[in-house]
Design an enzyme around this catalytic site. Structure first.
Site, PDB file in Angstrom:
ATOM      1  N   ARG A  37       0.816  -1.217   0.000  1.00 30.45           N
ATOM      2  CA  ARG A  37       0.000   0.000   0.000  1.00 30.45           C
ATOM      3  C   ARG A  37       0.852   1.270   0.000  1.00 30.45           C
ATOM      4  O   ARG A  37       0.422   2.297  -0.498  1.00 30.45           O
ATOM      5  CB  ARG A  37      -0.956  -0.013   1.197  1.00 30.45           C
ATOM      6  CG  ARG A  37      -2.149  -0.944   0.955  1.00 30.45           C
ATOM      7  CD  ARG A  37      -3.048  -1.026   2.156  1.00 30.45           C
ATOM      8  NE  ARG A  37      -4.336  -1.627   1.815  1.00 30.45           N
ATOM      9  CZ  ARG A  37      -5.303  -1.863   2.695  1.00 30.45           C
ATOM     10  NH1 ARG A  37      -5.119  -1.561   3.968  1.00 30.45           N
ATOM     11  NH2 ARG A  37      -6.440  -2.403   2.315  1.00 30.45           N
ATOM     12  N   LYS A 206     -17.314 -17.571   3.592  1.00 30.94           N
ATOM     13  CA  LYS A 206     -18.743 -17.507   3.868  1.00 30.94           C
ATOM     14  C   LYS A 206     -19.580 -16.905   2.742  1.00 30.94           C
ATOM     15  O   LYS A 206     -19.233 -15.877   2.184  1.00 30.94           O
ATOM     16  CB  LYS A 206     -18.969 -16.690   5.143  1.00 30.94           C
ATOM     17  CG  LYS A 206     -18.576 -17.478   6.394  1.00 30.94           C
ATOM     18  CD  LYS A 206     -18.440 -16.587   7.601  1.00 30.94           C
ATOM     19  CE  LYS A 206     -19.777 -16.066   8.088  1.00 30.94           C
ATOM     20  NZ  LYS A 206     -19.587 -14.996   9.087  1.00 30.94           N
ATOM     21  N   GLY A 363      -7.512  -8.230  -0.249  1.00 30.61           N
ATOM     22  CA  GLY A 363      -7.664  -9.139   0.884  1.00 30.61           C
ATOM     23  C   GLY A 363      -6.986 -10.474   0.622  1.00 30.61           C
ATOM     24  O   GLY A 363      -5.859 -10.512   0.133  1.00 30.61           O
ATOM     25  N   GLY A 386     -12.330  -4.911   1.608  1.00 27.42           N
ATOM     26  CA  GLY A 386     -13.746  -4.543   1.714  1.00 27.42           C
ATOM     27  C   GLY A 386     -14.177  -3.606   0.593  1.00 27.42           C
ATOM     28  O   GLY A 386     -15.273  -3.741   0.037  1.00 27.42           O
TER      29      GLY A 386
END
Ligand code: 3PG
Ligand code: MG
Length: 406
Positions: A37, A206, A363, A386
């Site tokens: 980053r 999930k 991620g 996200g």
């Protein structure tokens, strides 16, 4: 893209430009373990410096659940940044972020200087609830504002969104940086204007985390591939037994709905046809583990699926080969364990081999691609976890919305 970028700031020599970066980097004992980053923020910072601006950097780090603390100070980032830029970065260590110390440091700046503010989340809910007072204090330090924090663009926080109102009020410009622009172009084009066929690959644990991503991508893509832990809820919805595999019991109906939706839209929805099973979760996660491969409709009651099997790897690789655009978010199995990483490696290898545009959501999938050594083979790896997911959901990101239109 219709947002103003740094080049739209015009003559910036001597101007104070506040830049919101996402310097939320992983730290271990105060040492930065992944500088992606920081490196990704350099083009914007260098452009501003090369053009004589006074560059004031702000960012959050971590969740800051228990108030300001040295463990979540941005000091290590200031040091690394200074090395990367090859020039001094004045760090304002004050936990207040803005205020007297920051104002003094900014007043002392010469053209081409860099000041780095403290962790914006040290201001607690003033930052995370988009507080007006803190937003204005940030804006007071600068003439213009640049958001280059794609990883935080889904947060309507003071340093990401609120600040822009006060920059506008004083006649300044709110622009996006090069990283934001690149992220929006790759993710935006892939989803809204893909070169077809467009294959989307979703994995991760999930179903519940990706409900809207599944639904939105089904509408946009030609083929949707499902792997990872979430595949077992789909297999259950198909009527298969999944043993002790990860299961989102409340989402079985949702998976049925998505399969019907795919059918109705004439989209291909690919599920694992075979799976790697174990009798327990590896502990430690990268420890030795005995595995077997079974067809997806033959998972024994006492076994759990941990990765896609070889037949599925071939099926998914074939689908990737036919694509002109591929978006991938989420690993195919427990990739932290070499024995259970084969499915994720196979998908990464298929993406590395194709000439298609390949976009990796941030991620875990970005971590997997980096860790497995395929990073330089991808068209784009998002720096947002996200944020890239919300983008794939088709949501507008507050950090993007807040920038001035061209
Ligand atoms: C991230 O790493 O997810 C971004 O920096 C945003 O951080 P957050 O999830 O704590 O808001
Ligand atoms: Mg996050």
């Amino acid at each position: 893209m219709l947002k103003k970028n740094v080049e739209d700031l015009g003559q910036i020599r001597g101007k104070r430009v506040l830049v919101r970066c996402d310097f939320n980097v992983p730290l271990k004992g105060g040492v930065i373990t992944d500088e992606t980053r920081i490196v990704a923020a350099l083009p914007t910072i260098n452009y501003l410096l090369d053009n004589g601006a006074k560059v004031i950097l702000c960012s959050h780090l971590g969740k800051v659940k228990n108030g300001p603390n040295e463990g979540e100070s941005l000091a290590p980032v200031a040091v690394r940044l200074s090395e990367k830029l090859g020039k001094e970065v004045v760090f304002v260590a004050d936990y207040n972020v803005t205020g007297e110390e920051a104002t003094k440091a900014v007043a002392n700046m010469k053209d081409g200087d860099v000041v780095r503010l403290q962790n914006t989340r040290f201001r607690g809910s003033e930052e995370t609830k988009n507080g007006e007072a803190f937003s204005k204090e940030l804006a007071d330090l600068a003439d213009h504002y640049v958001c280059d924090a794609f990883g935080s663009a889904h947060r309507a926080h003071a340093s990401v969104a609120g600040v822009t109102k006060f920059i506008s009020e004083k006649g300044g410009i709110n622009a996006v940086g090069y990283l934001m622009e690149k992220e929006i172009n790759f993710l935006g084009n892939a989803v809204e204007n893909p070169v077809r066929p467009f294959v989307a690959i979703l994995g991760g644990a999930k179903v519940a985390d990706k409900l809207n991503v599944i639904s939105n991508l089904l509408e946009k893509c030609d083929t949707l591939i499902i792997g990872g832990g979430m595949a077992y809820t789909f297999l259950k919805a198909k009527g298969y037994e999944v043993g002790t595999s990860l299961l989102d019991a409340e989402k079985i109906d949702y998976c049925k709905e998505m399969m019907e939706k795919a059918e109705k839209l004439g989209k291909k929805l690919l599920l694992p046809i075979d799976t790697v099973i174990t009798d327990h979760f590896p502990d430690p996660i990268d420890g030795e583990i005995a595995v077997e491969v079974v067809d997806s409709n033959a998972i024994p009651a006492d076994k759990m699926g941990m990765d896609i099997g070889p037949k599925t790897q071939a099926l998914y690789a074939e689908a990737v080969k036919s694509a002109k655009t591929v978006v991938w978010n989420g690993p195919m199995g427990v990739f932290e364990n070499p024995i259970l990483a084969k499915g994720t490696i196979a998908v990464a290898a298929a993406l590395a081999e194709t000439d298609a545009i390949t976009v990796i959501g941030g991620g875990d999938s970005a971590a997997a691609v980096n860790q497995l050594g395929f990073a330089d083979k991808m068209s784009h790896i998002s720096t947002g976890g996200g944020a890239s997911l919300e983008y794939l959901e088709g949501k507008e990101l507050p950090g993007v919305v807040a920038a001035d239109n061209k």
